[in-house]
Design a protein around this motif. Structure first.
Motif, PDB file in Angstrom:
ATOM      1  N   GLU A   2      -9.892   7.611   1.762  1.00  0.00           N
ATOM      2  CA  GLU A   2      -9.990   6.168   1.618  1.00  0.00           C
ATOM      3  C   GLU A   2      -8.594   5.596   1.445  1.00  0.00           C
ATOM      4  OE1 GLU A   2     -12.445   3.045  -1.166  1.00  0.00           O
ATOM      5  OE2 GLU A   2     -11.786   4.920  -1.986  1.00  0.00           O
ATOM      6  N   ILE A   3      -8.260   4.629   2.235  1.00  0.00           N
ATOM      7  CA  ILE A   3      -6.984   3.973   1.994  1.00  0.00           C
ATOM      8  C   ILE A   3      -7.216   2.481   1.901  1.00  0.00           C
ATOM      9  CG2 ILE A   3      -5.592   5.723   3.160  1.00  0.00           C
ATOM     10  CD1 ILE A   3      -5.334   3.342   5.329  1.00  0.00           C
ATOM     11  N   GLU A   4      -6.278   1.833   1.278  1.00  0.00           N
ATOM     12  CA  GLU A   4      -6.448   0.406   1.045  1.00  0.00           C
ATOM     13  C   GLU A   4      -6.221  -0.394   2.323  1.00  0.00           C
ATOM     14  OE1 GLU A   4      -3.582  -0.062  -2.032  1.00  0.00           O
ATOM     15  OE2 GLU A   4      -4.697   1.227  -3.398  1.00  0.00           O
ATOM     16  N   GLN A   5      -5.154  -0.026   3.048  1.00  0.00           N
ATOM     17  CA  GLN A   5      -4.780  -0.837   4.214  1.00  0.00           C
ATOM     18  C   GLN A   5      -5.557  -0.371   5.434  1.00  0.00           C
ATOM     19  OE1 GLN A   5      -2.742   0.976   2.384  1.00  0.00           O
ATOM     20  NE2 GLN A   5      -1.534  -0.487   1.189  1.00  0.00           N
ATOM     21  N   VAL A   6      -6.871  -0.239   5.260  1.00  0.00           N
ATOM     22  CA  VAL A   6      -7.676   0.381   6.295  1.00  0.00           C
ATOM     23  C   VAL A   6      -7.612  -0.407   7.609  1.00  0.00           C
ATOM     24  CG1 VAL A   6      -9.745  -0.766   5.397  1.00  0.00           C
ATOM     25  CG2 VAL A   6      -9.988   1.256   6.837  1.00  0.00           C
ATOM     26  N   GLU A   7      -7.582  -1.736   7.537  1.00  0.00           N
ATOM     27  CA  GLU A   7      -7.520  -2.554   8.743  1.00  0.00           C
ATOM     28  C   GLU A   7      -6.231  -2.294   9.513  1.00  0.00           C
ATOM     29  OE1 GLU A   7      -9.149  -4.464  10.854  1.00  0.00           O
ATOM     30  OE2 GLU A   7     -10.819  -4.284   9.479  1.00  0.00           O
ATOM     31  N   ILE A   8      -5.153  -2.229   8.774  1.00  0.00           N
ATOM     32  CA  ILE A   8      -3.845  -2.030   9.401  1.00  0.00           C
ATOM     33  C   ILE A   8      -3.775  -0.634  10.003  1.00  0.00           C
ATOM     34  CG2 ILE A   8      -1.366  -1.893   8.934  1.00  0.00           C
ATOM     35  CD1 ILE A   8      -1.845  -3.969   6.691  1.00  0.00           C
ATOM     36  N   GLU A  28       0.628   6.372   5.860  1.00  0.00           N
ATOM     37  CA  GLU A  28       1.859   6.038   5.128  1.00  0.00           C
ATOM     38  C   GLU A  28       2.519   4.803   5.717  1.00  0.00           C
ATOM     39  OE1 GLU A  28       3.022  10.640   4.024  1.00  0.00           O
ATOM     40  OE2 GLU A  28       4.546   9.342   4.902  1.00  0.00           O
ATOM     41  N   ALA A  30       1.018   2.423   7.364  1.00  0.00           N
ATOM     42  CA  ALA A  30       0.185   1.254   7.063  1.00  0.00           C
ATOM     43  C   ALA A  30       0.483   0.736   5.655  1.00  0.00           C
ATOM     44  CB  ALA A  30      -1.294   1.614   7.201  1.00  0.00           C
ATOM     45  N   GLY A  31       0.747   1.672   4.746  1.00  0.00           N
ATOM     46  CA  GLY A  31       1.038   1.266   3.371  1.00  0.00           C
ATOM     47  C   GLY A  31       2.316   0.461   3.245  1.00  0.00           C
ATOM     48  N   ASP A  32       3.209   0.632   4.206  1.00  0.00           N
ATOM     49  CA  ASP A  32       4.510  -0.042   4.146  1.00  0.00           C
ATOM     50  C   ASP A  32       4.535  -1.373   4.882  1.00  0.00           C
ATOM     51  OD1 ASP A  32       5.904   1.659   2.649  1.00  0.00           O
ATOM     52  OD2 ASP A  32       6.985   2.656   4.279  1.00  0.00           O
ATOM     53  N   VAL A  33       3.460  -1.642   5.607  1.00  0.00           N
ATOM     54  CA  VAL A  33       3.496  -2.785   6.517  1.00  0.00           C
ATOM     55  C   VAL A  33       3.652  -4.109   5.772  1.00  0.00           C
ATOM     56  CG1 VAL A  33       1.965  -4.177   7.983  1.00  0.00           C
ATOM     57  CG2 VAL A  33       2.332  -1.754   8.490  1.00  0.00           C
ATOM     58  N   GLU A  34       4.436  -4.982   6.348  1.00  0.00           N
ATOM     59  CA  GLU A  34       4.503  -6.356   5.872  1.00  0.00           C
ATOM     60  C   GLU A  34       3.977  -7.239   6.997  1.00  0.00           C
ATOM     61  OE1 GLU A  34       8.507  -6.976   4.518  1.00  0.00           O
ATOM     62  OE2 GLU A  34       8.381  -5.279   3.128  1.00  0.00           O
ATOM     63  N   VAL A  35       3.490  -8.404   6.620  1.00  0.00           N
ATOM     64  CA  VAL A  35       2.767  -9.212   7.606  1.00  0.00           C
ATOM     65  C   VAL A  35       3.313 -10.632   7.627  1.00  0.00           C
ATOM     66  CG1 VAL A  35       0.480  -9.976   8.356  1.00  0.00           C
ATOM     67  CG2 VAL A  35       0.699  -7.887   6.987  1.00  0.00           C
ATOM     68  N   TYR A 105       2.946  -7.296  12.355  1.00  0.00           N
ATOM     69  CA  TYR A 105       3.073  -6.295  11.307  1.00  0.00           C
ATOM     70  C   TYR A 105       4.521  -5.790  11.358  1.00  0.00           C
ATOM     71  CZ  TYR A 105      -2.070  -5.772  10.870  1.00  0.00           C
ATOM     72  OH  TYR A 105      -3.404  -5.968  10.652  1.00  0.00           O
TER      73      TYR A 105
ATOM     74  N   ILE B  87       4.028 -10.964   3.788  1.00  0.00           N
ATOM     75  CA  ILE B  87       3.028 -10.340   2.934  1.00  0.00           C
ATOM     76  C   ILE B  87       3.432  -8.889   2.741  1.00  0.00           C
ATOM     77  CG2 ILE B  87       0.598  -9.687   2.764  1.00  0.00           C
ATOM     78  CD1 ILE B  87       0.114 -12.045   4.816  1.00  0.00           C
ATOM     79  N   HIS B  88       3.464  -8.447   1.506  1.00  0.00           N
ATOM     80  CA  HIS B  88       3.931  -7.092   1.242  1.00  0.00           C
ATOM     81  C   HIS B  88       2.774  -6.185   0.851  1.00  0.00           C
ATOM     82  CE1 HIS B  88       8.068  -8.571   1.272  1.00  0.00           C
ATOM     83  NE2 HIS B  88       7.582  -9.608   0.612  1.00  0.00           N
ATOM     84  N   CYS B  89       2.303  -5.385   1.786  1.00  0.00           N
ATOM     85  CA  CYS B  89       1.170  -4.512   1.492  1.00  0.00           C
ATOM     86  C   CYS B  89       1.528  -3.458   0.458  1.00  0.00           C
ATOM     87  CB  CYS B  89       0.691  -3.818   2.759  1.00  0.00           C
ATOM     88  SG  CYS B  89      -0.047  -4.969   3.901  1.00  0.00           S
ATOM     89  N   ARG B  90       2.786  -3.041   0.461  1.00  0.00           N
ATOM     90  CA  ARG B  90       3.215  -1.970  -0.426  1.00  0.00           C
ATOM     91  C   ARG B  90       2.906  -2.309  -1.882  1.00  0.00           C
ATOM     92  NH1 ARG B  90       3.302   2.792  -0.578  1.00  0.00           N
ATOM     93  NH2 ARG B  90       4.536   3.163   1.279  1.00  0.00           N
ATOM     94  N   TYR B  94      -5.724  -2.113  -5.318  1.00  0.00           N
ATOM     95  CA  TYR B  94      -7.142  -2.090  -5.012  1.00  0.00           C
ATOM     96  C   TYR B  94      -7.839  -1.255  -6.075  1.00  0.00           C
ATOM     97  CZ  TYR B  94     -11.488  -0.968  -2.504  1.00  0.00           C
ATOM     98  OH  TYR B  94     -12.795  -0.803  -2.151  1.00  0.00           O
ATOM     99  N   HIS B 220     -14.196  -5.696   2.326  1.00  0.00           N
ATOM    100  CA  HIS B 220     -13.350  -4.733   1.635  1.00  0.00           C
ATOM    101  C   HIS B 220     -12.365  -5.605   0.859  1.00  0.00           C
ATOM    102  CE1 HIS B 220     -10.143  -1.907   0.779  1.00  0.00           C
ATOM    103  NE2 HIS B 220     -10.938  -0.910   1.118  1.00  0.00           N
ATOM    104  N   PHE B 222      -9.508  -5.319  -0.547  1.00  0.00           N
ATOM    105  CA  PHE B 222      -8.103  -5.353  -0.166  1.00  0.00           C
ATOM    106  C   PHE B 222      -7.926  -6.100   1.156  1.00  0.00           C
ATOM    107  CE2 PHE B 222      -4.184  -4.011   1.755  1.00  0.00           C
ATOM    108  CZ  PHE B 222      -3.301  -3.928   0.703  1.00  0.00           C
ATOM    109  N   THR B 223      -8.775  -5.734   2.133  1.00  0.00           N
ATOM    110  CA  THR B 223      -8.680  -6.367   3.445  1.00  0.00           C
ATOM    111  C   THR B 223      -8.917  -7.871   3.339  1.00  0.00           C
ATOM    112  OG1 THR B 223      -9.485  -4.346   4.466  1.00  0.00           O
ATOM    113  CG2 THR B 223      -9.565  -6.332   5.796  1.00  0.00           C
TER     114      THR B 223
END
Lengths: 627, 251
Positions: A2-8, A28, A30-35, A105, B87-90, B94, B220, B222-223
């Motif tokens: 399970e990861i948080e940034q699942v969409e990304i 990894e 996806a976890g770093d992505v900025e939007v 992204y 937006i900073h996902c890091r 969650y 979700h 977070f999403t």
């Protein structure tokens, strides 16, 4: 997992270069992505901006401009930009703005460089930028070896020096001295018989006059200095088109054992080159194979040259020649074998009782031959041919040539399209009728097996017969909507293997299981598509690249479509050639199949682009040539 | 075509009369006892005149077992800190938590969380301090404040016996304003006409689609928080400016 940034994550992993990475790795990232969101029309990068991220287009599209305002590229969902700036100066060279509302992204540079250092597939991919990589892959290769890429016209330093065939030979000799040259081109005499040479709009080249002609035919023979040039010139001289590559000119010189070569722009003489012009550009290799072919005295001798043919192919690949050069070189070698075989046959069988022409069909006619080629050939006989009197001779001739070719290394044609088949050994008028039937009363099925006849060129003997047949065929073909419709339908029968990475459509049967047929699903259908357009446009050319130029000039395809087709054909062909070259080097038999796992990610991605072009082109045929 | 300009007081105008949030925070910081709340309030909040470009935001989404804080509980929480520019996902967070009230079977399907996953999860109280820390000093962004603010308030009151309040920017409210009444620009009028006068869906996905934002799988936490953050970026890009003061949007 399970990861948080699942969409990304889910989106990134569908698109290269991220699709080339493991899921863990993409998580990894996806976890770093900025939007960030960019409204249509707003700037994303301006010139000189410091680039600190890789830009991935999640949705929308962007346009990249050169600083002079010229559109450089347009990118859409799933594509990346900014990698070059990251890898080089870190400053944006080309401004980017949102064409539509766009969601970007950002992958921070620290992550980018880690991927670049640790993931080879990622590095391969990003080292070549975006959708231009196919084209770039080609142009890099062209730059890589200027010797192989120089066009003949580059060596034509002066306008054509022309003399009329009816001027006295002394006048022509004076001209040579005045101009300080060693040969002049001779054009058809003026109807008035007066030696007018200057303002002819459509001069027809009939021969050349060289120093050696003057010495051998005039001085040594003690001829009158008033003898018209036409009587002492060299006739039926070889020539090259101005856009030919230099090595093609060299081939022509060696093949014909001549030192001077007229350069034509279609039919119009534009200048001459001689051996001295090109010694500095000597390209070695394939030229010697051709020369050696004409020195061999037996089929066995010819056969002994086959390793040289393969070696020449490998060398050209290693020298980064493009597919057109390789195809031309191998085709010229093939023609030379045919010519030499005809000569050897005649030594055994005697001179031919009536004129004939040995045809090259398919890839050899198109100058697109690689290794692993079938022999596709046929014979045109003079209309004076009498089956009872001459039949046996030509049957023997055909067998000598075809068996010889098979012995040398060209497989017999599985479809029996060979001169040994009496059906394909016919007088010119029968050929005319055959083509007329194909064109006037086309049947898809019959055409499916005979499409290679529409790539037709004389290889040996009286090649004018081939030219005549071809120009008649082209004229009829362009006018038959029904025929073009049939050809177009056939050209859609072999679909490209799209669904590339995950759902690769692979050959399902035979020993080539799990491989991709680069010829059958790639170059061959592309050639089919191009042929239909070329015939519709009335192009006399056989080579697919030349055909594309004619089609483009005739306005049958937009420049963009023609460019795409050219790049796609070049790319698939060169990948195929490289696989064959590797096979040769590893002592295996070259074929047209490739295991996708053996391709670099860059090649795979570009191949996919190329297959997409093919698919689009096939769809375009569907409505363009509706029968 | 003629448009009559009429100024009319409307429901949503009222929502513009927001409290003096920095003052409220100072008062609360003095009054509250729980350390987590003291931390939260003492971080303060943006001054009303702060331009959007300089406002620190945190998008927040809660997945709940239903719509009524009295009957339903929180199952998961997502926080995505951001600024207008990025937006900073890091820095996103969650959490899955165990609701004190029954986990209705229907919503289990919606949240794609299994009973096992939820029943092993901690009580909200265990993550509350962390949650407040990630929101502290930031203006919270939600899509429909009726859920997030009310559920959180209720949860804090229930556990710590103290009130929780904070300013929010409600992206749904912004959409409603654009499509239903106040401050109708010519573009909005045109838009309404273009939409055939039909009521415009204000749901997150439908709102995003109007700005050509991609489809994200819903439910979700977070999403959805990320989706709300992107939506605010898009709304500002189309209808406001980076210089717009935060007081124009918060409530």
């Amino acid at each position: 997992m399970e990861i948080e940034q699942v969409e990304i994550f889910e989106h990134l992993r569908q698109h290269p270069p991220f699709s080339l990475l493991s899921d863990e790795c993409v998580q990894e990232v996806a976890g770093d992505v900025e939007v960030a969101y960019f409204r249509a029309g707003s700037p994303i990068l301006s010139f000189g901006d410091e680039v600190k991220d890789l830009y991935f287009i999640r949705s929308g599209s962007v346009e990249i401009y050169r600083r002079d305002g010229e559109l450089y590229n347009r990118l859409g969902e799933g594509e990346i930009f900014g990698q070059l700036a990251l890898m080089t100066g870190k400053q944006a060279r080309f401004p980017v703005h949102a064409l539509e509302d766009t969601l970007i992204y950002f992958i921070p540079e620290s992550r980018f460089f880690r991927l670049f250092d640790e993931q080879e597939a990622f590095a391969d991919f990003v080292e070549v930028e975006d959708r231009t990589r196919m084209r770039q892959a080609w142009s890099n290769r062209q730059q890589a070896n200027p010797l192989m890429t120089t066009r003949v016209e580059r060596l034509v330093h002066r306008g054509p020096v022309l003399v009329s065939a009816d001027v006295p030979v002394q006048e022509a000799a004076a001209r040579l001295v005045d101009e300080g040259i060693s040969a002049v081109m001779v054009i058809a005499g003026h109807p008035s018989g007066k030696g007018e040479t200057n303002d002819l709009r459509h001069p027809e080249l009939v021969g050349i006059l060289t120093h050696s002609d003057l010495a051998r035919r005039v001085v040594a023979e003690g001829l009158d200095l008033q003898t018209p040039v036409g009587e002492v010139m060299s006739r039926d001289v070889a020539s090259v088109q101005k856009d030919s590559f230099l090595f093609e000119a060299l081939m022509a010189m060696l093949q014909n054992n001549i030192h001077h070569l007229p350069v034509l722009d279609r039919m119009r003489p534009v200048g001459m080159i001689d051996l001295a012009d090109v010694v500095g550009h000597e390209t070695q290799n394939s030229l010697f194979v051709v020369r050696n072919i004409f020195l061999k005295e037996s089929v066995e001798g010819l056969k002994s040259l086959w390793p040289d043919v393969e070696g020449c192919f490998v060398r050209m690949i290693n020298e980064d020649a493009n597919s057109h050069m390789i195809g031309s070189a191998i085709s010229v070698i093939g023609r030379s074998f045919k010519q030499r075989l005809i000569e050897l046959a005649m030594e055994q069988l005697g001179e031919a009782p009536v004129p004939f022409c040995l045809l090259a069909l398919g890839s050899m006619a198109r100058d697109e031959q690689f290794l692993n080629s079938d022999q596709d050939n046929a014979l045109i006989l003079s209309d004076d041919f009498d089956p009872d009197q001459h039949g046996a001779y030509f049957e023997a001739l055909a067998h000598f040539v075809c068996d010889g070719l098979a012995e040398i290394g060209y497989r017999y044609c599985s479809g029996d399209i060979m001169a040994t088949n009496s059906k394909w050994r016919q007088p010119l008028q029968v050929w005319r009728k055959t083509f007329a039937e194909w064109i006037v009363k086309p049947r898809s099925e019959a055409l499916l097996n005979s499409s290679i006849f529409f790539d037709l060129d004389g290889a040996a003997g009286d090649v004018r017969m081939a030219d005549e047949l071809r120009s008649e065929m082209v004229e009829q073909a362009a006018q038959s909507r029904e025929f073009l419709g049939c050809m177009a339908a056939n050209a859609q029968s072999r679909t490209p293997p799209l669904g590339f990475f995950k759902d690769f459509v692979l050959e399902k049967s035979g020993k080539h299981e799990r491989t991709l047929n680069l010829k059958g699903r790639g170059t061959a259908p592309l050639v089919d598509v191009i042929r239909v357009h070329a015939l519709a446009a009335g192009s006399q050319a056989c080579n697919s690249f030349s055909r594309l130029e004619d089609v483009r000039a005739a306005g049958f395809l937009t420049s963009g479509m023609a460019d795409d087709l050219r790049d796609a054909l070049e790319f698939i062909a060169i990948v195929r050639a490289r696989r064959q070259s590797i096979a040769v080097e590893e002592g295996r038999r070259p074929n047209n199949h490739v295991d996708p796992d053996l391709l670099s990610s860059l090649d795979r991605r570009s191949l996919k682009d190329a297959f997409k072009v093919l698919s689009t082109a096939q769809n375009f045929l569907k409505f363009r040539y509706r029968p | 075509m003629k448009f009559t300009r009429r100024s009319r007081p409307s429901r949503s105008r009222r929502s513009h009369i927001a409290p003096d949030w920095p003052a409220r925070f100072r008062v609360r910081a003095e009054a509250c006892r729980h350390t987590a709340l003291q931390h939260f309030y003492s971080k303060g909040t943006a001054a009303p005149e702060t331009p959007l470009a300089e406002t620190p935001f945190a998008a927040l989404d809660l997945e709940t077992t239903g719509l009524d804080p009295d009957q339903h509980g929180i199952v998961s929480l997502g926080v995505v800190p951001f600024r207008l520019e990025r937006i900073h996902c890091r820095q996103g967070r969650y959490w899955v938590v165990r609701p004190r009230r029954d986990l209705a079977t229907g919503s289990v399907m919606i949240h794609r969380l299994t009973h096992a996953r939820v029943s092993d999860a901690p009580d909200l109280e265990e993550v509350l301090a962390e949650l407040l820390a990630s929101l502290a000093g930031r203006v919270v962004v939600v899509h429909y404040r009726g859920i997030e603010r009310r559920f959180l308030r209720r949860a804090v009151t229930e556990r710590w016996g103290e009130p929780l309040e904070f300013p929010v920017v409600d992206t749904m409210e912004i959409e409603a304003r654009l499509h239903r009444g106040v401050g109708r620009s010519r573009a909005v009028r045109w838009f309404r006409k273009f939409m055939g006068g039909q009521s415009v869906s204000l749901r997150l996905a439908a709102s995003r689609a109007r700005y050509h934002l991609p489809d994200y799988a819903p439910h979700h936490a977070f999403t959805d928080a990320l989706a709300s953050a992107e939506l605010l970026q898009a709304q500002v890009a189309h209808h406001f400016s980076p210089d717009t003061p935060i007081s124009k949007l918060w409530c």
